[in-house]
Design a protein around this motif. Structure first.
Motif, PDB file in Angstrom:
ATOM      1  N   UNK A   3      48.455  32.276  42.246  1.00  0.00           N
ATOM      2  CA  UNK A   3      47.567  33.278  41.658  1.00  0.00           C
ATOM      3  C   UNK A   3      46.449  32.576  40.900  1.00  0.00           C
ATOM      4  N   UNK A   4      45.333  33.252  40.767  1.00  0.00           N
ATOM      5  CA  UNK A   4      44.148  32.721  40.126  1.00  0.00           C
ATOM      6  C   UNK A   4      43.763  33.630  38.983  1.00  0.00           C
ATOM      7  N   UNK A   5      43.381  33.049  37.842  1.00  0.00           N
ATOM      8  CA  UNK A   5      42.856  33.830  36.723  1.00  0.00           C
ATOM      9  C   UNK A   5      41.366  33.560  36.620  1.00  0.00           C
ATOM     10  N   UNK A   6      40.604  34.623  36.465  1.00  0.00           N
ATOM     11  CA  UNK A   6      39.172  34.522  36.189  1.00  0.00           C
ATOM     12  C   UNK A   6      38.959  34.994  34.763  1.00  0.00           C
ATOM     13  N   UNK A   7      38.318  34.171  33.950  1.00  0.00           N
ATOM     14  CA  UNK A   7      37.968  34.515  32.577  1.00  0.00           C
ATOM     15  C   UNK A   7      36.454  34.573  32.461  1.00  0.00           C
ATOM     16  N   UNK A   8      35.945  35.532  31.745  1.00  0.00           N
ATOM     17  CA  UNK A   8      34.529  35.570  31.407  1.00  0.00           C
ATOM     18  C   UNK A   8      34.417  36.215  30.032  1.00  0.00           C
ATOM     19  N   UNK A   9      33.511  35.687  29.204  1.00  0.00           N
ATOM     20  CA  UNK A   9      33.375  36.219  27.858  1.00  0.00           C
ATOM     21  C   UNK A   9      32.016  35.879  27.291  1.00  0.00           C
ATOM     22  N   UNK A  10      31.593  36.655  26.290  1.00  0.00           N
ATOM     23  CA  UNK A  10      30.375  36.352  25.557  1.00  0.00           C
ATOM     24  C   UNK A  10      30.698  35.255  24.563  1.00  0.00           C
ATOM     25  N   UNK A  34      44.265  28.022  38.097  1.00  0.00           N
ATOM     26  CA  UNK A  34      45.231  28.275  39.159  1.00  0.00           C
ATOM     27  C   UNK A  34      46.649  28.136  38.621  1.00  0.00           C
ATOM     28  N   UNK A  35      47.504  29.101  38.938  1.00  0.00           N
ATOM     29  CA  UNK A  35      48.899  29.101  38.492  1.00  0.00           C
ATOM     30  C   UNK A  35      49.825  29.350  39.668  1.00  0.00           C
ATOM     31  N   UNK A  40      53.351  33.147  34.766  1.00  0.00           N
ATOM     32  CA  UNK A  40      52.700  32.066  34.033  1.00  0.00           C
ATOM     33  C   UNK A  40      51.222  32.384  33.774  1.00  0.00           C
ATOM     34  N   UNK A  41      50.598  33.046  34.727  1.00  0.00           N
ATOM     35  CA  UNK A  41      49.195  33.441  34.539  1.00  0.00           C
ATOM     36  C   UNK A  41      49.065  34.422  33.381  1.00  0.00           C
ATOM     37  N   UNK A  78      42.800  22.911  47.813  1.00  0.00           N
ATOM     38  CA  UNK A  78      44.017  22.326  47.279  1.00  0.00           C
ATOM     39  C   UNK A  78      44.876  23.413  46.656  1.00  0.00           C
ATOM     40  N   UNK A  79      46.138  23.467  47.021  1.00  0.00           N
ATOM     41  CA  UNK A  79      47.072  24.406  46.410  1.00  0.00           C
ATOM     42  C   UNK A  79      48.242  23.657  45.837  1.00  0.00           C
TER      43      UNK A  79
END
Length: 79
Positions: A3-10, A34-35, A40-41, A78-79
């Motif tokens: 699984x993939x986490x996308x973070x975005x913030x001001x 990447x997790x 875990x994510x 890559x995984x």
């Protein structure tokens, strides 16, 4: 499945810290992580969101995506 986490913030101008990507014109920053699994994510999101809030980050967006393993392998990812 990975699984993939996308973070975005001001990101406040006065704050100093690491970011995997940023846009100085819009004061936005973020990262992609990447997790091995959703559990875990989710734990990382909780920890990272608290830390970024303490640094003054606002409007934090976190999204978890399933990684398409088959397409990632085709493109030599890559995984």
């Amino acid at each position: 499945m990975s699984v993939l986490i996308y973070f975005c913030f001001d990101w406040p101008k006065e704050a100093m810290g690491d970011a995997l990507f940023n846009n100085a014109k819009t004061n936005e920053a973020g990262g992609i992580y990447l997790f091995t699994d959703h559990q875990h994510a989710a734990l990382y999101i909780e920890k990272h969101t608290q830390r970024m809030t303490a640094f003054g980050a606002k409007n934090i967006i976190c999204k978890i995506f399933d990684v398409n393993d088959k397409l990632t392998k085709i493109t030599y990812g890559y995984l």
